[in-house]
Design a protein around this motif. Sequence first.
Motif, PDB file in Angstrom:
ATOM      1  N   MET A   1     -16.586  48.132  31.029  1.00  0.00           N
ATOM      2  CA  MET A   1     -16.223  47.612  29.708  1.00  0.00           C
ATOM      3  C   MET A   1     -14.710  47.721  29.477  1.00  0.00           C
ATOM      4  SD  MET A   1     -17.273  46.063  27.012  1.00  0.00           S
ATOM      5  CE  MET A   1     -19.014  46.302  26.818  1.00  0.00           C
ATOM      6  N   THR A   2     -14.113  48.851  29.864  1.00  0.00           N
ATOM      7  CA  THR A   2     -12.665  48.986  29.655  1.00  0.00           C
ATOM      8  C   THR A   2     -11.884  48.081  30.602  1.00  0.00           C
ATOM      9  OG1 THR A   2     -12.562  50.966  31.057  1.00  0.00           O
ATOM     10  CG2 THR A   2     -12.786  51.316  28.676  1.00  0.00           C
TER      11      THR A   2
ATOM     12  N   THR B   1     -14.230  57.511  21.348  1.00  0.00           N
ATOM     13  CA  THR B   1     -13.721  56.242  20.797  1.00  0.00           C
ATOM     14  C   THR B   1     -12.292  56.005  21.244  1.00  0.00           C
ATOM     15  OG1 THR B   1     -15.200  56.397  18.890  1.00  0.00           O
ATOM     16  CG2 THR B   1     -13.292  54.951  18.670  1.00  0.00           C
ATOM     17  N   GLU B   2     -11.465  57.029  21.185  1.00  0.00           N
ATOM     18  CA  GLU B   2     -10.070  56.901  21.619  1.00  0.00           C
ATOM     19  C   GLU B   2      -9.987  56.578  23.118  1.00  0.00           C
ATOM     20  OE1 GLU B   2      -6.375  59.415  20.364  1.00  0.00           O
ATOM     21  OE2 GLU B   2      -7.342  60.436  22.066  1.00  0.00           O
ATOM     22  N   ALA B   3     -10.827  57.217  23.928  1.00  0.00           N
ATOM     23  CA  ALA B   3     -10.804  57.002  25.385  1.00  0.00           C
ATOM     24  C   ALA B   3     -11.340  55.628  25.776  1.00  0.00           C
ATOM     25  CB  ALA B   3     -11.601  58.092  26.094  1.00  0.00           C
ATOM     26  N   LEU B   4     -12.031  54.968  24.847  1.00  0.00           N
ATOM     27  CA  LEU B   4     -12.547  53.622  25.098  1.00  0.00           C
ATOM     28  C   LEU B   4     -11.641  52.536  24.529  1.00  0.00           C
ATOM     29  CD1 LEU B   4     -16.295  54.247  24.249  1.00  0.00           C
ATOM     30  CD2 LEU B   4     -15.313  53.862  26.519  1.00  0.00           C
ATOM     31  N   THR B   5     -10.769  52.906  23.609  1.00  0.00           N
ATOM     32  CA  THR B   5      -9.977  51.885  22.916  1.00  0.00           C
ATOM     33  C   THR B   5      -8.474  52.156  23.008  1.00  0.00           C
ATOM     34  OG1 THR B   5     -10.310  53.016  20.791  1.00  0.00           O
ATOM     35  CG2 THR B   5     -11.862  51.250  21.344  1.00  0.00           C
ATOM     36  N   THR B   6      -7.942  52.943  22.115  1.00  0.00           N
ATOM     37  CA  THR B   6      -6.487  53.087  22.005  1.00  0.00           C
ATOM     38  C   THR B   6      -5.832  53.747  23.206  1.00  0.00           C
ATOM     39  OG1 THR B   6      -6.763  55.120  20.728  1.00  0.00           O
ATOM     40  CG2 THR B   6      -6.486  53.075  19.481  1.00  0.00           C
ATOM     41  N   LYS B   7      -6.559  54.626  23.896  1.00  0.00           N
ATOM     42  CA  LYS B   7      -6.032  55.293  25.095  1.00  0.00           C
ATOM     43  C   LYS B   7      -7.115  55.291  26.172  1.00  0.00           C
ATOM     44  CE  LYS B   7      -2.997  58.366  22.511  1.00  0.00           C
ATOM     45  NZ  LYS B   7      -2.714  59.758  22.136  1.00  0.00           N
ATOM     46  N   PRO B   8      -7.414  54.109  26.753  1.00  0.00           N
ATOM     47  CA  PRO B   8      -8.503  54.031  27.737  1.00  0.00           C
ATOM     48  C   PRO B   8      -8.288  54.999  28.907  1.00  0.00           C
ATOM     49  CG  PRO B   8      -7.681  51.837  27.195  1.00  0.00           C
ATOM     50  CD  PRO B   8      -6.750  52.826  26.569  1.00  0.00           C
TER      51      PRO B   8
ATOM     52  N   GLU C   1     -19.517  54.640  34.781  1.00  0.00           N
ATOM     53  CA  GLU C   1     -19.381  53.321  35.407  1.00  0.00           C
ATOM     54  C   GLU C   1     -19.589  52.206  34.390  1.00  0.00           C
ATOM     55  OE1 GLU C   1     -18.774  50.240  38.112  1.00  0.00           O
ATOM     56  OE2 GLU C   1     -18.089  52.306  38.021  1.00  0.00           O
ATOM     57  N   TYR C   2     -20.549  52.375  33.500  1.00  0.00           N
ATOM     58  CA  TYR C   2     -20.776  51.403  32.421  1.00  0.00           C
ATOM     59  C   TYR C   2     -19.496  51.239  31.584  1.00  0.00           C
ATOM     60  CZ  TYR C   2     -22.410  49.534  27.954  1.00  0.00           C
ATOM     61  OH  TYR C   2     -22.554  48.794  26.802  1.00  0.00           O
ATOM     62  N   TRP C   3     -18.919  52.358  31.172  1.00  0.00           N
ATOM     63  CA  TRP C   3     -17.721  52.288  30.327  1.00  0.00           C
ATOM     64  C   TRP C   3     -16.498  51.820  31.108  1.00  0.00           C
ATOM     65  CZ3 TRP C   3     -18.432  51.302  25.709  1.00  0.00           C
ATOM     66  CH2 TRP C   3     -19.419  51.913  24.936  1.00  0.00           C
ATOM     67  N   ARG C   4     -16.428  52.135  32.404  1.00  0.00           N
ATOM     68  CA  ARG C   4     -15.320  51.631  33.220  1.00  0.00           C
ATOM     69  C   ARG C   4     -15.353  50.113  33.256  1.00  0.00           C
ATOM     70  NH1 ARG C   4     -14.439  49.005  37.295  1.00  0.00           N
ATOM     71  NH2 ARG C   4     -16.572  49.082  38.038  1.00  0.00           N
TER      72      ARG C   4
END
Length: 145
Positions: free
Chosen positions: A55-56, A12-19, A50-53
């Motif tokens: 999105m971020t 969660t942190e790697a997707l939001t507050t500290k991508p 790649e999916y999360w990249r």
Amino acid sequence: MGQAREVMDRLTEALTTKPDVRVIAELFAEDAVAVTPEAGELHGRDEIVEYWRQMTDAIPEATYEPLHQYEIGSTAIDEGFFGGRNTGPLQLPDGQTMPATHKEVRIRGVDVATVVDGRIVSYRLYFDQMQFLEQLGLLPDFASA
């Protein structure tokens, strides 16, 4: 707090507050499987990262507001609100990209992650795609039709 909860919180942190896509990659097993509403089933760390990249990149300053957090054995479950402004390109399912809408989104979702040896092996994400697209202004206005 168990290992599943710790890994889910780091994700969660790697997707939001500290991508950070490198952290995201570290959190998934090489042969992990993820299921998402819009991308379907993703196989392997590279597809998931790649999916999360994407999105971020699309929502680089995302936030997450937890409503419920659970841990049952090797599985962590989160329910909450994902939000942010779409300031980057959106990757469409057909491979095309759409310019940023610069609109705010706030969608309720549920994440389920099963962790083995400190890495996510199975991940499921649930959210209302129609609500997401509507907030981005990408759906036709049916009220005026």
